[in-house]
Design a protein around this motif. Sequence first.
Motif, short mmCIF file in Angstrom:
data_model
loop_
_atom_site.label_atom_id
_atom_site.label_comp_id
_atom_site.label_asym_id
_atom_site.label_seq_id
_atom_site.Cartn_x
_atom_site.Cartn_y
_atom_site.Cartn_z
N ASN A 148 0.83 -1.21 0.00
CA ASN A 148 0.00 0.00 0.00
C ASN A 148 0.86 1.27 0.00
N THR A 149 1.88 1.27 0.85
CA THR A 149 2.75 2.43 0.97
C THR A 149 3.53 2.66 -0.32
N ASN A 150 4.03 1.60 -0.90
CA ASN A 150 4.77 1.72 -2.17
C ASN A 150 3.87 2.25 -3.28
N LYS A 151 2.65 1.77 -3.35
CA LYS A 151 1.71 2.24 -4.37
C LYS A 151 1.42 3.73 -4.17
N LEU A 152 1.25 4.14 -2.91
CA LEU A 152 0.99 5.55 -2.61
C LEU A 152 2.17 6.42 -3.04
N LEU A 153 3.39 6.03 -2.68
CA LEU A 153 4.57 6.81 -3.06
C LEU A 153 4.70 6.90 -4.59
N ASN A 154 4.41 5.81 -5.28
CA ASN A 154 4.45 5.83 -6.76
C ASN A 154 3.40 6.77 -7.33
N ALA A 155 2.20 6.75 -6.76
CA ALA A 155 1.11 7.60 -7.24
C ALA A 155 1.43 9.08 -7.04
N LEU A 156 2.24 9.39 -6.02
CA LEU A 156 2.57 10.79 -5.72
C LEU A 156 3.91 11.22 -6.31
N ASP A 157 4.56 10.34 -7.02
CA ASP A 157 5.91 10.57 -7.52
C ASP A 157 6.07 11.90 -8.24
N ASP A 158 5.10 12.28 -9.07
CA ASP A 158 5.21 13.51 -9.86
C ASP A 158 4.34 14.64 -9.31
N LYS A 159 3.86 14.48 -8.09
CA LYS A 159 2.95 15.48 -7.51
C LYS A 159 3.69 16.39 -6.54
N SER A 160 3.41 17.69 -6.64
CA SER A 160 4.02 18.63 -5.70
C SER A 160 3.15 18.78 -4.45
N ASP A 161 1.83 18.65 -4.60
CA ASP A 161 0.92 18.73 -3.45
C ASP A 161 0.93 17.38 -2.74
N ARG A 162 1.51 17.34 -1.56
CA ARG A 162 1.60 16.09 -0.81
C ARG A 162 0.76 16.15 0.47
N LYS A 163 -0.15 17.14 0.54
CA LYS A 163 -1.01 17.28 1.72
C LYS A 163 -1.94 16.07 1.83
N ALA A 164 -2.16 15.66 3.07
CA ALA A 164 -3.01 14.50 3.34
C ALA A 164 -3.57 14.62 4.75
N GLN A 165 -4.54 13.79 5.04
CA GLN A 165 -5.02 13.69 6.41
C GLN A 165 -5.42 12.26 6.70
N PHE A 166 -5.16 11.86 7.94
CA PHE A 166 -5.67 10.61 8.46
C PHE A 166 -7.01 10.92 9.12
N LYS A 167 -7.99 10.06 8.90
CA LYS A 167 -9.30 10.23 9.53
C LYS A 167 -9.70 8.91 10.17
N THR A 168 -10.07 8.97 11.43
CA THR A 168 -10.58 7.80 12.15
C THR A 168 -11.97 8.12 12.66
N VAL A 169 -12.88 7.17 12.46
CA VAL A 169 -14.20 7.25 13.08
C VAL A 169 -14.34 6.05 14.00
N VAL A 170 -14.70 6.31 15.26
CA VAL A 170 -14.99 5.26 16.23
C VAL A 170 -16.50 5.23 16.42
N ALA A 171 -17.08 4.03 16.27
CA ALA A 171 -18.52 3.84 16.51
C ALA A 171 -18.67 3.00 17.77
N LEU A 172 -19.38 3.54 18.74
CA LEU A 172 -19.61 2.88 20.02
C LEU A 172 -21.06 2.40 20.09
N HIS A 173 -21.24 1.11 20.37
CA HIS A 173 -22.56 0.55 20.62
C HIS A 173 -22.64 0.27 22.11
N LEU A 174 -23.40 1.07 22.84
CA LEU A 174 -23.45 0.96 24.30
C LEU A 174 -24.88 1.15 24.79
N ASN A 175 -25.34 0.21 25.59
CA ASN A 175 -26.68 0.30 26.20
C ASN A 175 -27.77 0.57 25.15
N GLY A 176 -27.64 -0.07 24.00
CA GLY A 176 -28.67 0.04 22.97
C GLY A 176 -28.60 1.29 22.11
#
Length: 193
Positions: free
Chosen positions: A97-125
Motif C-alpha cells: 500500500n505504501t509503495n503504491k501511494l509513493l508511486n502515485a505521488l511521484d510527480d505530484k508537488s501537493d503532498r497534503k493529506a489527512q488521516f481520519k478515524t471514526v470510532v462507533a460505540l454501541h453501548l446500552n442500545g
Amino acid sequence: MELVFATNNLNKLKEVQSMLPPHIKLLSLSDISCTEDIPETQATIEGNAVQKAEYLKAHYGYDCFADDTGLEVNALNGAPGVYSARYAGPQRNAEDNTNKLLNALDDKSDRKAQFKTVVALHLNGALHTFTGICKGEISKEKQGAGGFGYDPVFKAEGYEKTFAEISLEEKNSIGHRGKAVRQLIDFLLALPQ
C-alpha cells in the motif's frame, strides 16, 4: 466496564488500551471467540465503523466499539480513503500500500493529506460516533521503523518526523485515532458509574 474492540489489529489494540482508564476492560475479538471477518462494505469510513459495531452487537451481544481509518490524500482526490487497507489489493499488505501511494505521488508537488478515524460505540442500545482527524503530508520516502500502515510516510502538521519515527505516546497525543479515542473516553467517563 467491559467493552469489545472490534479489531484483529494488535497494533491498534495496544494503541487504544494504552489510553483507556483502568476501570474499562478492553476485550479483543479473540477474547470473545469471534474468528470471522467482520464486514466492511460501506462507501465511507464512518459507515464501515458503524457496520462493524452493529455486526458485533447483533451477533455477539457485547457492548463494543469499532473504528475505521483512512488516509485521504489531496492530490489523489481523497484516495486511498475508505480503501486504505486494501489500496494495493485484497492482500491488505502495508508495504504494498505504501509503495503504491509513493508511486502515485511521484510527480505530484501537493503532498497534503489527512488521516481520519471514526470510532462507533454501541453501548446500552445506543450508537455514538467520534471522529478524529490529523492533517499532514506524505514524505517522499519511508522514514522510521515504528508504527504500522502508512506511518513511515505520514508527517503530521508541524512535525519533521513521520509517525514511524515518534513514540506511541506522542502519536496518540497528536494522531487521528488518539483524537477519536479521547472523545470516546471522555464520553465513557461522563456516564454515571
